[in-house]
Design a protein around this motif. Structure first.
Motif, PDB file in Angstrom:
ATOM      1  N   THR A  44      24.417  26.532  12.869  1.00 29.80           N
ATOM      2  CA  THR A  44      24.361  25.967  11.519  1.00 29.80           C
ATOM      3  C   THR A  44      23.024  26.301  10.860  1.00 29.80           C
ATOM      4  O   THR A  44      21.961  26.057  11.444  1.00 29.80           O
ATOM      5  CB  THR A  44      24.526  24.435  11.578  1.00 29.80           C
ATOM      6  OG1 THR A  44      25.782  24.125  12.186  1.00 29.80           O
ATOM      7  CG2 THR A  44      24.477  23.837  10.184  1.00 29.80           C
ATOM      8  N   ILE A  45      23.080  26.869   9.676  1.00 30.88           N
ATOM      9  CA  ILE A  45      21.871  27.139   8.888  1.00 30.88           C
ATOM     10  C   ILE A  45      21.839  26.122   7.749  1.00 30.88           C
ATOM     11  O   ILE A  45      22.685  26.144   6.851  1.00 30.88           O
ATOM     12  CB  ILE A  45      21.860  28.572   8.330  1.00 30.88           C
ATOM     13  CG1 ILE A  45      22.039  29.596   9.454  1.00 30.88           C
ATOM     14  CG2 ILE A  45      20.571  28.821   7.557  1.00 30.88           C
ATOM     15  CD1 ILE A  45      20.960  29.531  10.522  1.00 30.88           C
ATOM     16  N   LYS A  46      20.857  25.226   7.813  1.00 29.17           N
ATOM     17  CA  LYS A  46      20.806  24.116   6.863  1.00 29.17           C
ATOM     18  C   LYS A  46      19.373  23.922   6.371  1.00 29.17           C
ATOM     19  O   LYS A  46      18.445  23.852   7.181  1.00 29.17           O
ATOM     20  CB  LYS A  46      21.311  22.842   7.546  1.00 29.17           C
ATOM     21  CG  LYS A  46      21.471  21.650   6.627  1.00 29.17           C
ATOM     22  CD  LYS A  46      22.091  20.480   7.395  1.00 29.17           C
ATOM     23  CE  LYS A  46      22.287  19.278   6.502  1.00 29.17           C
ATOM     24  NZ  LYS A  46      22.882  18.135   7.255  1.00 29.17           N
ATOM     25  N   PRO A  47      19.172  23.828   5.065  1.00 33.38           N
ATOM     26  CA  PRO A  47      17.812  23.630   4.540  1.00 33.38           C
ATOM     27  C   PRO A  47      17.211  22.315   5.031  1.00 33.38           C
ATOM     28  O   PRO A  47      17.909  21.315   5.225  1.00 33.38           O
ATOM     29  CB  PRO A  47      18.013  23.599   3.020  1.00 33.38           C
ATOM     30  CG  PRO A  47      19.330  24.255   2.790  1.00 33.38           C
ATOM     31  CD  PRO A  47      20.166  23.945   3.988  1.00 33.38           C
ATOM     32  N   SER A  48      15.902  22.342   5.249  1.00 38.53           N
ATOM     33  CA  SER A  48      15.196  21.129   5.657  1.00 38.53           C
ATOM     34  C   SER A  48      14.809  20.324   4.429  1.00 38.53           C
ATOM     35  O   SER A  48      14.401  20.879   3.404  1.00 38.53           O
ATOM     36  CB  SER A  48      13.935  21.485   6.448  1.00 38.53           C
ATOM     37  OG  SER A  48      13.181  20.327   6.733  1.00 38.53           O
ATOM     38  N   LYS A  49      14.942  19.011   4.514  1.00 39.86           N
ATOM     39  CA  LYS A  49      14.547  18.132   3.404  1.00 39.86           C
ATOM     40  C   LYS A  49      13.064  17.778   3.465  1.00 39.86           C
ATOM     41  O   LYS A  49      12.513  17.223   2.521  1.00 39.86           O
ATOM     42  CB  LYS A  49      15.388  16.856   3.431  1.00 39.86           C
ATOM     43  CG  LYS A  49      16.872  17.093   3.151  1.00 39.86           C
ATOM     44  CD  LYS A  49      17.647  15.784   3.182  1.00 39.86           C
ATOM     45  CE  LYS A  49      19.122  16.020   2.893  1.00 39.86           C
ATOM     46  NZ  LYS A  49      19.915  14.764   2.929  1.00 39.86           N
ATOM     47  N   THR A  50      12.431  18.100   4.599  1.00 39.13           N
ATOM     48  CA  THR A  50      11.006  17.814   4.766  1.00 39.13           C
ATOM     49  C   THR A  50      10.195  19.062   4.455  1.00 39.13           C
ATOM     50  O   THR A  50      10.443  20.128   5.023  1.00 39.13           O
ATOM     51  CB  THR A  50      10.706  17.357   6.208  1.00 39.13           C
ATOM     52  OG1 THR A  50      11.541  16.245   6.534  1.00 39.13           O
ATOM     53  CG2 THR A  50       9.246  16.968   6.357  1.00 39.13           C
ATOM     54  N   ASP A  51       9.249  18.950   3.563  1.00 38.30           N
ATOM     55  CA  ASP A  51       8.423  20.088   3.177  1.00 38.30           C
ATOM     56  C   ASP A  51       7.138  20.076   4.006  1.00 38.30           C
ATOM     57  O   ASP A  51       6.120  19.499   3.611  1.00 38.30           O
ATOM     58  CB  ASP A  51       8.100  20.025   1.688  1.00 38.30           C
ATOM     59  CG  ASP A  51       7.347  21.262   1.207  1.00 38.30           C
ATOM     60  OD1 ASP A  51       7.387  22.286   1.930  1.00 38.30           O
ATOM     61  OD2 ASP A  51       6.721  21.202   0.132  1.00 38.30           O
TER      62      ASP A  51
END
Length: 304
Positions: A44-51
């Motif tokens: 799964t390729i999923k953007p992180s919500k933590t910067d």
């Protein structure tokens, strides 16, 4: 007439028949065991919500060389064309700021600035040592250096790719293993992946220790490992300043199996992917929560 003389041949025939049935039943079991099939996992390729704020990162870069820049005053150590170091610098990456893919479709939080676009097997066997074995082996395979694709199992027995592709297989039962003729000649990429799966099933940190030697901090170069009995990481890149002081990028996988990725360390209040030579020269140090000592710095075989 003596009844024993007439029944003895019948008993002998029954024993032979039972033995043949047993052999016929065992052969497919052995064949399946020594001929594992590698199947890629669906990750799964999923953007992180933590910067996460990590220094020296160019989010647009899609290779290690273009994603991570050296610290100010440092430049990457020159490497030879076709070398393992060049191979790693040009390794394709997943997009920046994504969650860390796990073999079973899950994801994990990470501040890694560079996650390798590397496939995982669907059974979770590409863990810490396995991921490094995979990178070593893939480099040799892609450069057709098949004679160098050879790894020890944890019991010390060697699994050699050249022999594997000619039909030899390794039968392993507990701490025992031996080579048997139980496969067909196979030069395909699938056959190569099947070989790697067999190696990953029976190799690990212990076998990497057995195949490597301890080196000093001054000797570290790309391809070296930091390894104890529980975990291992890889020296992936290096940079140097005018004083000759070096910094290193370090990568890993772990349990559960995840994509190989660059780890970070703390430099004051900021996170950085570059570990200093001074850090690694300490009697003990930590890499991504794993504790090591400087005696754990090792070179696999003759190095790269």
């Amino acid at each position: 007439m003596n009844k024993n003389t007439t029944t003895a041949p019948k008993r002998g025939k029954k024993l032979i028949i039972l033995l043949l049935i047993l052999i016929i039943a065992v052969i497919p079991v052995v064949y399946i065991r020594v001929n594992p099939k590698w199947t890629p996992a669906e990750i799964t390729i999923k953007p992180s919500k933590t910067d996460y704020k990590v220094q020296y990162v160019n989010s647009e870069g899609m290779t290690l060389k273009s994603r991570i820049t050296p610290p100010e005053g440092y430049s990457r150590v020159p490497v030879e064309s076709g070398s393992f170091a060049e191979y790693l610098r040009n390794y394709p990456l997943h997009p920046d700021k994504i969650l860390l893919p796990v073999y079973n479709g899950d994801v994990r939080n990470t501040d890694s600035p560079a996650i390798f676009d590397i496939s995982l097997g669907n059974e979770g066997y590409q863990q810490c040592a396995d991921s490094i074995i995979r990178l070593y082996s893939d480099y040799f395979y892609e450069n057709q250096q098949f004679d160098k694709i050879s790894f020890e199992f944890s019991n010390g027995d060697v699994c050699n790719y050249n022999r594997w592709r000619k039909g030899k297989r390794m039968l392993a039962l507990g701490d025992f293993s031996c080579e048997i003729p139980a496969g067909f000649p196979d030069d395909s990429e699938q056959g190569y992946r099947n070989y790697l799966k067999a190696v990953m099933n029976y190799a690990g940190t212990l076998s990497l220790i057995n195949e490597s030697k301890s080196i000093s901090t001054d000797e570290i170069r790309v391809g070296d490992i930091i390894c104890d009995e529980t975990h291992v990481v890889l020296i992936v890149d290096e940079a140097v300043n005018e004083k000759g002081e070096k910094v290193y990028l370090i990568g890993q996988s772990f349990i559960p199996a995840v994509c190989f990725h660059i780890v970070t360390t703390t430099n004051g209040d900021a996170a950085t992917p570059w570990f200093t030579q001074e850090q690694l020269a300490q009697e003990s140090f930590t890499i991504d929560s794993f504790g090591f000592s400087k005696n754990n710095i090792r070179r696999w075989k003759d190095g790269f």
